[in-house]
Design a protein around this motif. Sequence first.
Motif, PDB file in Angstrom:
ATOM      1  N   ARG A 230       0.842  -1.223   0.000  1.00 21.14           N
ATOM      2  CA  ARG A 230       0.000   0.000   0.000  1.00 21.14           C
ATOM      3  C   ARG A 230       0.866   1.258   0.000  1.00 21.14           C
ATOM      4  O   ARG A 230       0.504   2.256  -0.632  1.00 21.14           O
TER       5      ARG A 230
ATOM      6  N   MET B 223       0.244   7.414  -6.351  1.00 23.13           N
ATOM      7  CA  MET B 223      -1.022   8.109  -6.619  1.00 23.13           C
ATOM      8  C   MET B 223      -0.750   9.487  -7.204  1.00 23.13           C
ATOM      9  O   MET B 223       0.117  10.204  -6.721  1.00 23.13           O
TER      10      MET B 223
ATOM     11  N   SER C  22     -10.890  10.530  -6.386  1.00 24.28           N
ATOM     12  CA  SER C  22     -11.294   9.889  -5.130  1.00 24.28           C
ATOM     13  C   SER C  22     -12.125  10.821  -4.269  1.00 24.28           C
ATOM     14  O   SER C  22     -13.163  10.432  -3.720  1.00 24.28           O
TER      15      SER C  22
ATOM     16  N   GLN D  60     -16.025  10.476  -3.221  1.00 21.68           N
ATOM     17  CA  GLN D  60     -16.403  10.509  -1.806  1.00 21.68           C
ATOM     18  C   GLN D  60     -17.558  11.502  -1.585  1.00 21.68           C
ATOM     19  O   GLN D  60     -18.560  11.174  -0.944  1.00 21.68           O
TER      20      GLN D  60
ATOM     21  N   GLU E 228      -6.154   1.464   9.724  1.00 22.60           N
ATOM     22  CA  GLU E 228      -5.486   1.234   8.428  1.00 22.60           C
ATOM     23  C   GLU E 228      -6.313   1.788   7.268  1.00 22.60           C
ATOM     24  O   GLU E 228      -5.950   1.590   6.100  1.00 22.60           O
ATOM     25  N   LYS E 229      -7.428   2.419   7.580  1.00 16.07           N
ATOM     26  CA  LYS E 229      -8.358   2.917   6.554  1.00 16.07           C
ATOM     27  C   LYS E 229      -8.712   1.795   5.567  1.00 16.07           C
ATOM     28  O   LYS E 229      -8.634   1.949   4.352  1.00 16.07           O
ATOM     29  N   ARG E 230      -9.064   0.658   6.130  1.00 13.61           N
ATOM     30  CA  ARG E 230      -9.237  -0.535   5.297  1.00 13.61           C
ATOM     31  C   ARG E 230     -10.485  -1.322   5.695  1.00 13.61           C
ATOM     32  O   ARG E 230     -10.765  -1.517   6.864  1.00 13.61           O
TER      33      ARG E 230
ATOM     34  N   LYS F 120     -14.604   4.219   0.512  1.00 11.17           N
ATOM     35  CA  LYS F 120     -14.379   5.557  -0.087  1.00 11.17           C
ATOM     36  C   LYS F 120     -15.042   6.647   0.752  1.00 11.17           C
ATOM     37  O   LYS F 120     -14.430   7.681   1.017  1.00 11.17           O
ATOM     38  N   ILE F 121     -16.285   6.404   1.173  1.00 15.47           N
ATOM     39  CA  ILE F 121     -16.978   7.404   1.995  1.00 15.47           C
ATOM     40  C   ILE F 121     -16.212   7.640   3.299  1.00 15.47           C
ATOM     41  O   ILE F 121     -16.002   8.764   3.722  1.00 15.47           O
ATOM     42  N   LYS F 122     -15.752   6.547   3.914  1.00 19.06           N
ATOM     43  CA  LYS F 122     -15.090   6.688   5.215  1.00 19.06           C
ATOM     44  C   LYS F 122     -13.669   7.220   5.115  1.00 19.06           C
ATOM     45  O   LYS F 122     -13.237   8.003   5.945  1.00 19.06           O
ATOM     46  N   TYR F 123     -12.937   6.783   4.092  1.00 17.97           N
ATOM     47  CA  TYR F 123     -11.490   7.037   4.103  1.00 17.97           C
ATOM     48  C   TYR F 123     -10.959   7.832   2.908  1.00 17.97           C
ATOM     49  O   TYR F 123      -9.744   7.997   2.782  1.00 17.97           O
ATOM     50  N   GLY F 124     -11.837   8.299   2.035  1.00 16.89           N
ATOM     51  CA  GLY F 124     -11.395   9.163   0.942  1.00 16.89           C
ATOM     52  C   GLY F 124     -10.349   8.517   0.047  1.00 16.89           C
ATOM     53  O   GLY F 124     -10.454   7.331  -0.282  1.00 16.89           O
ATOM     54  N   TYR F 125      -9.318   9.275  -0.306  1.00 17.14           N
ATOM     55  CA  TYR F 125      -8.362   8.745  -1.292  1.00 17.14           C
ATOM     56  C   TYR F 125      -7.442   7.669  -0.716  1.00 17.14           C
ATOM     57  O   TYR F 125      -6.748   6.980  -1.461  1.00 17.14           O
ATOM     58  N   LEU F 126      -7.427   7.500   0.610  1.00 17.12           N
ATOM     59  CA  LEU F 126      -6.595   6.448   1.221  1.00 17.12           C
ATOM     60  C   LEU F 126      -7.387   5.158   1.481  1.00 17.12           C
ATOM     61  O   LEU F 126      -6.870   4.221   2.085  1.00 17.12           O
ATOM     62  N   ALA F 127      -8.622   5.120   1.000  1.00 18.22           N
ATOM     63  CA  ALA F 127      -9.477   3.949   1.221  1.00 18.22           C
ATOM     64  C   ALA F 127      -8.879   2.691   0.609  1.00 18.22           C
ATOM     65  O   ALA F 127      -8.282   2.734  -0.474  1.00 18.22           O
ATOM     66  N   CYS F 128      -9.057   1.588   1.320  1.00 20.09           N
ATOM     67  CA  CYS F 128      -8.529   0.302   0.821  1.00 20.09           C
ATOM     68  C   CYS F 128      -9.545  -0.799   1.117  1.00 20.09           C
ATOM     69  O   CYS F 128     -10.190  -0.798   2.166  1.00 20.09           O
TER      70      CYS F 128
ATOM     71  N   GLU G  32      -7.021  -0.211  -4.079  1.00 19.84           N
ATOM     72  CA  GLU G  32      -6.770   1.111  -3.509  1.00 19.84           C
ATOM     73  C   GLU G  32      -6.541   2.075  -4.670  1.00 19.84           C
ATOM     74  O   GLU G  32      -6.166   1.654  -5.758  1.00 19.84           O
ATOM     75  N   GLY G  33      -6.769   3.361  -4.435  1.00 19.96           N
ATOM     76  CA  GLY G  33      -6.477   4.377  -5.457  1.00 19.96           C
ATOM     77  C   GLY G  33      -7.222   4.126  -6.749  1.00 19.96           C
ATOM     78  O   GLY G  33      -8.443   3.933  -6.763  1.00 19.96           O
TER      79      GLY G  33
END
Lengths: 174, 154
Positions: free
Chosen positions: A41, A48, A56, A60, B68-70, B105-113, B142-143
């Motif tokens: 990751r 990115m 993203s 969101q 871990e935004k996961r 995505k809703i919870k963690y934005g661009y770092l969502a996994c 991710e991403g």
Amino acid sequence: MSIKKLLEEYTPEELAESFVFPVKLTARQKKEADIQLQEARAKTQSEMTEKGRLVSRLLQLRFRLEDYLNKKDFDAGLTFSYFLKEYVNLVSKKRKDFAKEISIDETLLSQFINMRRMPPDYMAIRLELHSNKIIPAEYWYRLVEKEREHQIKTDTNLRKKEMKYVHSTLAVAV
Amino acid sequence: MEIIELSGRLKRPAVINEVEEEDFRGLTKKRYSFNWKPLKEVAAVYKLQIAGEDDILGVMGLTDTPEEKRIQIKLLACSVENQGKNKIYEGIAGCLIAYACRIAKIKYGYLACVSLVPKTALKTHYINKYDMVDAGWQLYLEGEQLNNIIVKYL
């Protein structure tokens, strides 16, 4: 259900299209898996692009909007003004520049953001076009409608004011 | 979000919601391959249905690791008539996986996994079908890959 048994009936490809099976890892395997994922990751995140991050953030915002619109209740904190402000912030534009990009006056944009004026329909269309259709016009439109619906339901002052114009009411009630 | 009825290539609108208490009685091992009831103690369980219909066509259990935004897909199954080459609908698993991505995505934005631990025999197929990234024991989205699956299925 055993995967071995299922593999007699289905191809691995078919199984991957129908299942995620439970997998138990030992403590050592789990630790190894966590480290591997963390490293992979970190690499993905380092690659990115700014464009990817923007997509993203837009998705969101779109999903937050969708979820709010699908809820029955009105939330005074989630108005057109709030989401517009969020949008302007996430596209990282100064208000003046953003207003110029959608051909409105900066003062008018501020009035929308500060809830001093309700947006006309063309704003929904311009915002859809500006986001390259990532956030559809209908979402902005429905947001305004939700606000208007709440206003009309709860505006007691307007009811008092309009009373004098209704000279007669029906003699029935439900 | 749509799934495809294979007999006539018809697109059918689908919805995903959290499984309600009364749904668990119908989530039998015979039709949904696993025992789903114990999973509700450790995971959020979601169901896919055709909009306006009651029948559940797919189920998925998710756990969340906020630090871990996961989001991890612990378990997923299409109903028995939607497995294999004779399945009625296509895209059930794809929509469920994309929905997990939407939640992340809703919870963690661009770092969502979104991750899963695959059975070894299926690993390459998840990679090919859903563009998942190989991280050894686990696969993840991710991403860009995560955004792509959302756009494709939702």
